[in-house]
Design an enzyme around this catalytic site. Sequence first.
Site, PDB file in Angstrom:
ATOM      1  N   CYS A  20      25.539  14.964  32.739  1.00  0.00           N
ATOM      2  CA  CYS A  20      25.508  15.322  31.326  1.00  0.00           C
ATOM      3  C   CYS A  20      25.330  16.847  31.266  1.00  0.00           C
ATOM      4  O   CYS A  20      24.363  17.386  31.828  1.00  0.00           O
ATOM      5  CB  CYS A  20      24.324  14.619  30.633  1.00  0.00           C
ATOM      6  N   ASP A  63      25.610  10.590  34.755  1.00  0.00           N
ATOM      7  CA  ASP A  63      26.284   9.696  33.807  1.00  0.00           C
ATOM      8  C   ASP A  63      27.213   8.802  34.628  1.00  0.00           C
ATOM      9  O   ASP A  63      27.750   9.241  35.649  1.00  0.00           O
ATOM     10  CB  ASP A  63      27.131  10.552  32.817  1.00  0.00           C
TER      11      ASP A  63
END
Lengths: 133, 133, 133, 133, 133, 133, 133, 133, 133, 133
Positions: free
Chosen positions: C35, C42
Amino acid sequence: MSKKQSSKELEVFTNPNPDRDYEINMECPEFTCLCPKTGQPDFATIDITYIPDKLCIELKSLKLYLWSYRDEGAFHEKVINEILDDLVKACRPRYMQVVGEFNVRGGIYTTVSAEHYGKSGTKRKSKTKRPSS
Amino acid sequence: MSKKQSSKELEVFTNPNPDRDYEINMECPEFTCLCPKTGQPDFATIDITYIPDKLCIELKSLKLYLWSYRDEGAFHEKVINEILDDLVKACRPRYMQVVGEFNVRGGIYTTVSAEHYGKSGTKRKSKTKRPSS
Amino acid sequence: MSKKQSSKELEVFTNPNPDRDYEINMECPEFTCLCPKTGQPDFATIDITYIPDKLCIELKSLKLYLWSYRDEGAFHEKVINEILDDLVKACRPRYMQVVGEFNVRGGIYTTVSAEHYGKSGTKRKSKTKRPSS
Amino acid sequence: MSKKQSSKELEVFTNPNPDRDYEINMECPEFTCLCPKTGQPDFATIDITYIPDKLCIELKSLKLYLWSYRDEGAFHEKVINEILDDLVKACRPRYMQVVGEFNVRGGIYTTVSAEHYGKSGTKRKSKTKRPSS
Amino acid sequence: MSKKQSSKELEVFTNPNPDRDYEINMECPEFTCLCPKTGQPDFATIDITYIPDKLCIELKSLKLYLWSYRDEGAFHEKVINEILDDLVKACRPRYMQVVGEFNVRGGIYTTVSAEHYGKSGTKRKSKTKRPSS
Amino acid sequence: MSKKQSSKELEVFTNPNPDRDYEINMECPEFTCLCPKTGQPDFATIDITYIPDKLCIELKSLKLYLWSYRDEGAFHEKVINEILDDLVKACRPRYMQVVGEFNVRGGIYTTVSAEHYGKSGTKRKSKTKRPSS
Amino acid sequence: MSKKQSSKELEVFTNPNPDRDYEINMECPEFTCLCPKTGQPDFATIDITYIPDKLCIELKSLKLYLWSYRDEGAFHEKVINEILDDLVKACRPRYMQVVGEFNVRGGIYTTVSAEHYGKSGTKRKSKTKRPSS
Amino acid sequence: MSKKQSSKELEVFTNPNPDRDYEINMECPEFTCLCPKTGQPDFATIDITYIPDKLCIELKSLKLYLWSYRDEGAFHEKVINEILDDLVKACRPRYMQVVGEFNVRGGIYTTVSAEHYGKSGTKRKSKTKRPSS
Amino acid sequence: MSKKQSSKELEVFTNPNPDRDYEINMECPEFTCLCPKTGQPDFATIDITYIPDKLCIELKSLKLYLWSYRDEGAFHEKVINEILDDLVKACRPRYMQVVGEFNVRGGIYTTVSAEHYGKSGTKRKSKTKRPSS
Amino acid sequence: MSKKQSSKELEVFTNPNPDRDYEINMECPEFTCLCPKTGQPDFATIDITYIPDKLCIELKSLKLYLWSYRDEGAFHEKVINEILDDLVKACRPRYMQVVGEFNVRGGIYTTVSAEHYGKSGTKRKSKTKRPSS
Ligand SMILES: [Ca+2]
Ligand SMILES: [Ca+2]
Ligand SMILES: [Ca+2]
Ligand SMILES: [Ca+2]
Ligand SMILES: [Ca+2]
Ligand SMILES: [Ca+2]
Ligand SMILES: [Ca+2]
Ligand SMILES: [Ca+2]
Ligand SMILES: [Ca+2]
Ligand SMILES: [Ca+2]
Ligand SMILES: [Ca+2]
Ligand SMILES: [Ca+2]
Ligand SMILES: [Ca+2]
Ligand SMILES: [Ca+2]
Ligand SMILES: [Ca+2]
Ligand SMILES: [Ca+2]
């Protein structure tokens, strides 16, 4: 095109944690062999669970070992016991179970499961089923 | 962009109910590390179940601890035992099990599960599986 | 341990059946990036469907290309369009769709899907969803 | 303990790919509000799909916006239209659909779904359902 | 709109069959409270199994009791033990288990399960899992 | 013990968003009536989808209306059309569909589905199926 | 043990209902061939849907035809088009689609689907997906 | 023990709602016949969907009609068209589809689906799939 | 239309294999009764497992017995024990378990399960759960 | 067309691994017989698990043996015990379980399961359920 890499040779490596009885489960959904009577292809998932002692089975060599059955005739009952014997001979585990789930033939689904108790007193701690499956 | 927050430091807090043997299960489907041989990414779900004694594992720090493997080489069998050892060292639980379900590699699904018995006589009361799953 | 094989280079090969509009779907459940705001990992499944024109995407190079995002910051909306642009540039398909299903963040599941219409008049014949899934 | 961060303020950011009609789906299974008649808690999954024009909805602010309903009375039919209106006002999308699946009440499962067509001629390209679900 | 009916008061009624050790399971998928650190909403399924002695828990009052946590800060480990203690105090059962499956936070799914053994020698007869699920 | 609250009276309320064609789906898995020939109980799920015009169906009254069939003889084909007619008469919607999935009888599963087109030109926008199911 | 029955010969029989455009779907989950680059076994489900004209494909010969790939190198994209061409040549259908869902390789699931339009104006009536699956 | 009740006679009753095009789906998972070549039992699910005109098919007689195939040889392609023809002759519907999903034989799953368009302009309104399945 | 066939009379027949402890499981998903407080319909699945001694429960009479609750008020805890008592009185089994899974009420799913041990030393051999479910 | 190959004759072959207690599970979802009272067809899945001693059951002959019930009247409780007795007589196993899951009749699902303990001390090692199902 023939497959030359498959081999009956099972490679092992030293168990990193021999001080503990821990379980390893290896599920191989891509097993195929031939029906000894009809020569027709047979398909199965082979599910191996064992508690290693001094040695562990090396993943890649297990893959090549299972491929070695691709062009061999194999009866369900016999081949599962054979795989268990070969794996036990290679790593002499404290405990091992081999389960073979064969695809449907003649409307019947066959599952064969055999166990080996190496070190007496070793019992399966936890069901090494995929907790999240 | 490098991740700087991951850390091997595991934080704990005081068990709010030390008088009772109760179970905590923490399932982390977003574990990734590298294959030591090929450097290729490996993915797994880590499923941790333990009966706390005096200390509990703090959730956020567990998250950061697991991220610390993102760029590390880790053999399946070794890393699960390593995680169990690190968690046991951090909170000295009465009982703990760590299960790692690794994504398929070479057509084989590997699951490794190791247990630690802290206080003798502590046995797993209930299967802290998701009853509603 | 750093991964050196990942690369932004997408390799292609000649379409064996350019005379027909047929569909190829490639689903990659092991996509991970960072992120950009928090640096936290992520995870997503990237689902690619395309009708090749003269060129097809080589599977291994797609794998290495997707790995190249492992340590990069990537916003959901931006990265899916970026992947579509890169793949379109590499093989100039008649049609292509890239869908990214991102793991839950803050209790919300995000899915981004972008399409590219290369040759006019090319419409998706059949939903190349796994018929047996 | 009261929640102070929830807010009706919806933040946006510039669409990184305004030249293309692509779809964003955001599924929020943790929506809760109160039944206006009985004051009893109601639970729902809110599923939002839109084709952005110049602006995209910022994820965190969507989360805080949805939390703002926690202590509000909301009729199923009314609240879904209200959420659609608020989101449309915030980012004036080319297309948007909001679906609310409410938990069972009195043995009945209610699902409300409303659509907004911003730019004429914009039609939903692909069903941004989770392809791998 | 505030909820006034929720209450910590747990109502009971006389066990219609005290002569038999039978099991009652009550699963409440609509539990929500607040994270004490961030004030953000938390969601869980609470699964209660008990063997009643003289008293049974009245369903409606259990519903109101669980709602009482809607605006309270609650740590996962602590709140499950607290619910078990409150329920045990209300009906002094022969056996009781409370399991809390909390929604994912920071990519981790937490499940806490605590048991109470009232009358010695009472063991769980049958797994009161939904046989037909 | 007889049920006195069930009634054929369907209550409505003003559509909060008459300016928009939005869909409401109400699924009632607890429908039961009697087979007119044998008097034996029949069970079904009734799934109602409609686009309201000026009026919406009030949930509680729908529940009581469906209970009114508990002790009535009802042929599958006839009763679904009857329910559609009653609901259409009560709220004169722009579009409505009623689907009845009846439990197996004599080894056969019957599903009856009838539609009503109120305002010409109203077509079903989105499949109001539970997107997350 | 070698398989001698497999053969590239596809047998047909006369279509019993040539006056009607009806669909036949045949799903073969037991397809295996070799990767041309590595010689490693590949596994797939082949899903065939066609509207017969004068001739239908005889089931047993389809089985033997698919087995003929067991020891052949086959690229995903090429082999699906090859199977479609061979089947079309054998029975010259009004319409035919062949879909190949290949098992995961290198973390990527590939599905290739090709269509053939024999008689112009023949369009797929109903999605011959297993309605009950 | 021979079954005497099965019969090729299909009974009908008057359509209670001839003014509306509504759909009836009847799914019969207990169909069995014999393979004409080997005499071995074959099993299938027969899924019938139709829009009645003046007449509806009586459920019990459909059951007896389907049982009449128990000891008959029936090729997959032929028997589905035969069932469609018989049902169409009995009730001359505006539209009818018959789908037969046959159990796996020789590793292949066959599904045959045929349609009949009675009254021109009648098109299938809604996919009468079990919405709740 | 009232149902006259339901009756509290439970018919039995002689156990064909009294020499062996074997298990019979009968699952009835179509149980409905009334809530004693509100008169509102309640729905449940009743799951009965028993090891017969001299007598077995006749299926049709079990169906009629369960229908006898359709218009009766029944508390969850009480009615499951009542059904167990009635069945035990009718066939005096070596072992019997009755489980009632009630549909959700007030957001809570209740399951009640009671057991009867007739002949001492009779323990449940195998979990007569549907192995193939 | 009558089936002539079915027969009550059960063929066996020598157990390849008599030195080990291993389990064989054979699941036959295509069992059908007649209801002795009504003559109506009945359908079931027969699930057989046994630990062979000197002899194993030959798959094809099991198929023919199960087909022999196609036109016979058979009560659920009686026929499962009969199948167990026949199989035990044919191969005198160390342990055997036969489970019959019968399709729903009169809204009730019946499952009958009987066990035979041949060699004393033989206990079921592992649940030979399909680990990967
Ligand atoms: Ca061999
Ligand atoms: Ca878990
Ligand atoms: Ca390390
Ligand atoms: Ca439960
Ligand atoms: Ca299919
Ligand atoms: Ca508001
Ligand atoms: Ca896909
Ligand atoms: Ca059951
Ligand atoms: Ca969704
Ligand atoms: Ca070839
Ligand atoms: Ca179906
Ligand atoms: Ca259907
Ligand atoms: Ca629905
Ligand atoms: Ca009573
Ligand atoms: Ca089984
Ligand atoms: Ca497994």
